[in-house]
Enzyme design. Structure first.
Site, short mmCIF file in Angstrom:
data_model
loop_
_atom_site.label_atom_id
_atom_site.label_comp_id
_atom_site.label_asym_id
_atom_site.label_seq_id
_atom_site.Cartn_x
_atom_site.Cartn_y
_atom_site.Cartn_z
N ALA A 35 0.81 -1.22 0.00
CA ALA A 35 0.00 0.00 0.00
C ALA A 35 0.85 1.28 0.00
O ALA A 35 0.37 2.33 -0.43
CB ALA A 35 -0.95 -0.01 1.20
N HIS A 37 3.68 1.75 -1.82
CA HIS A 37 3.91 2.00 -3.25
C HIS A 37 2.63 2.54 -3.91
O HIS A 37 2.68 3.48 -4.71
CB HIS A 37 4.29 0.70 -3.98
CG HIS A 37 5.58 0.08 -3.53
ND1 HIS A 37 5.61 -1.13 -2.87
CD2 HIS A 37 6.86 0.46 -3.69
CE1 HIS A 37 6.87 -1.46 -2.63
NE2 HIS A 37 7.66 -0.52 -3.11
N GLN A 148 8.83 9.10 1.84
CA GLN A 148 9.68 9.60 2.94
C GLN A 148 10.32 8.45 3.70
O GLN A 148 11.33 8.63 4.39
CB GLN A 148 8.85 10.46 3.90
CG GLN A 148 9.73 11.15 4.94
CD GLN A 148 8.97 11.75 6.09
OE1 GLN A 148 7.94 12.40 5.88
NE2 GLN A 148 9.46 11.54 7.31
N GLN A 153 17.41 8.62 0.48
CA GLN A 153 17.32 8.41 -0.97
C GLN A 153 16.59 9.58 -1.64
O GLN A 153 17.04 10.11 -2.66
CB GLN A 153 16.56 7.09 -1.23
CG GLN A 153 16.06 6.92 -2.63
CD GLN A 153 15.42 5.55 -2.83
OE1 GLN A 153 16.12 4.55 -2.88
NE2 GLN A 153 14.11 5.49 -2.94
P1 AMP Z 1 11.21 0.30 -3.32
O1 AMP Z 1 10.36 -0.62 -4.15
O2 AMP Z 1 11.49 -0.21 -1.94
O3 AMP Z 1 12.42 0.77 -4.06
O4 AMP Z 1 10.33 1.60 -3.07
C1 AMP Z 1 9.80 2.34 -4.14
C2 AMP Z 1 9.25 3.65 -3.62
O5 AMP Z 1 8.22 3.39 -2.68
C3 AMP Z 1 10.32 4.48 -2.88
O6 AMP Z 1 10.15 5.86 -3.23
C4 AMP Z 1 9.98 4.25 -1.44
O7 AMP Z 1 10.38 5.30 -0.59
C5 AMP Z 1 8.47 4.14 -1.50
N1 AMP Z 1 7.97 3.45 -0.31
C6 AMP Z 1 8.43 2.28 0.22
N2 AMP Z 1 7.78 1.99 1.36
C7 AMP Z 1 6.90 3.00 1.57
C8 AMP Z 1 5.94 3.28 2.59
N3 AMP Z 1 5.75 2.47 3.64
N4 AMP Z 1 5.20 4.43 2.48
C9 AMP Z 1 5.38 5.26 1.42
N5 AMP Z 1 6.27 5.05 0.43
C10 AMP Z 1 7.02 3.93 0.50
#
Ligand code: AMP
Length: 282
Positions: A35, A37, A148, A153
């Protein structure tokens, strides 16, 4: 939703959208979607005529001892979630597509990687900035959405955007959490039942910091050692990588709480490294 696997086809598809005057929103991910993403995808769908999402488990941002080969891959479920959220283009390149044999160009943002996660994951942020720069060139979005949750990153990508003139409106969206406070993460899938309980210590530590920060305004080392002791007592099997209070712009350690500061932590629960953060206001 159209699924595309080559950079050239993706570039042309988005170019055609832009030529029709459609704004493009972009959400880069490594898949195993949750959720958190989807909140980024929904924001993009609200604010743009068309939304592109990439799923690419980027090998250059994993260290040799990290979880690249066992990183969760759940493409069928991801595809369903993206369709439901209103995504228009899913970019699903292979490793060879993104890193043709002999590729030797890198994008690195110097300085901001010398703090927090950068210290325990050397080379990680160079992998992130290189892949995101490449994806930005392919998609050429008007807006791009990051969480955030990965604060460092997002800060580094904001700096890259400024330094290298991408002219993308880069949005940092709030952390989505489970009902009990655990920040959603693809890596939560690694946790067994008892580790899932221990993982709550990250959120509890942030809450404790929010409740007590005022009392420690002049004594940040005291705040940090109190928080470390809290984590050790609540989750004796956890291993703290760092708990730091930093300037939200420069990511440098602060010794007094003035204005706002970022409390960030990384903790190993078993072999799983989890991160979380919150902004504290003096
Ligand atoms: P990742 O697939 O882990 O590379 O994450 C892709 C994007 O989703 C990145 O911008 C993350 O910061 C964001 N993201 C990951 N977990 C969360 C979360 N719990 N809440 C909001 N955004 C997230």
């Amino acid at each position: 939703m159209k699924t595309i696997t080559t950079a050239q086809e993706m570039y042309l598809a988005l170019q055609s959208e832009r030529r029709q005057g459609h704004s493009v929103g972009f959400v880069p991910t490594m898949g195993a979607l949750h959720a958190g993403h989807i909140s980024l995808v929904e924001a993009s769908v609200r604010e743009n005529a068309c939304t592109a999402v990439s799923i690419f488990v980027n090998p250059t941002q994993f260290g040799p001892a990290e979880d690249l080969s066992r990183y969760p891959r759940t493409l069928d479920a991801d595809t369903r979630m993206l369709k439901n959220a209103g995504c228009d283009y899913l970019f699903l390149p292979s490793v060879e597509e993104m890193y043709p044999p002999g590729a030797s160009s890198w994008v690195s943002v110097e300085g901001l990687d010398q703090h927090l996660c950068g210290l325990s994951r050397p080379g990680h942020f160079r992998g992130v900035t290189t892949i995101v720069a490449k994806l930005f060139h392919i998609v050429r979005p008007d807006r791009a959405y990051f969480g955030q949750k990965d604060y460092q990153q997002a800060r580094i990508l904001q700096k890259m955007n400024r330094d290298l003139d991408f002219f993308i409106d880069l949005k940092i969206m709030p952390i989505v959490r489970e009902a009990d406070g655990l920040a959603l993460s693809s890596r939560n899938r690694y946790l067994d039942h008892s580790q899932r309980q221990q993982a709550l210590v990250l959120y509890r530590c942030l809450e404790l910091a929010r409740r007590t920060a005022r009392d420690y305004r002049q004594n940040v080392p005291g705040l940090l050692s109190m928080l470390r002791a809290f984590v050790r007592s609540e989750a004796p099997q956890a291993r703290i990588d760092y708990i730091s209070l930093v300037d939200p712009e420069s990511l440098e350690d602060v010794d007094r709480l003035q204005g706002s500061a970022l409390l960030a932590l990384a903790v190993f629960i078993g072999n799983t490294r989890l991160i979380d953060n919150t902004l504290l206001e003096a």
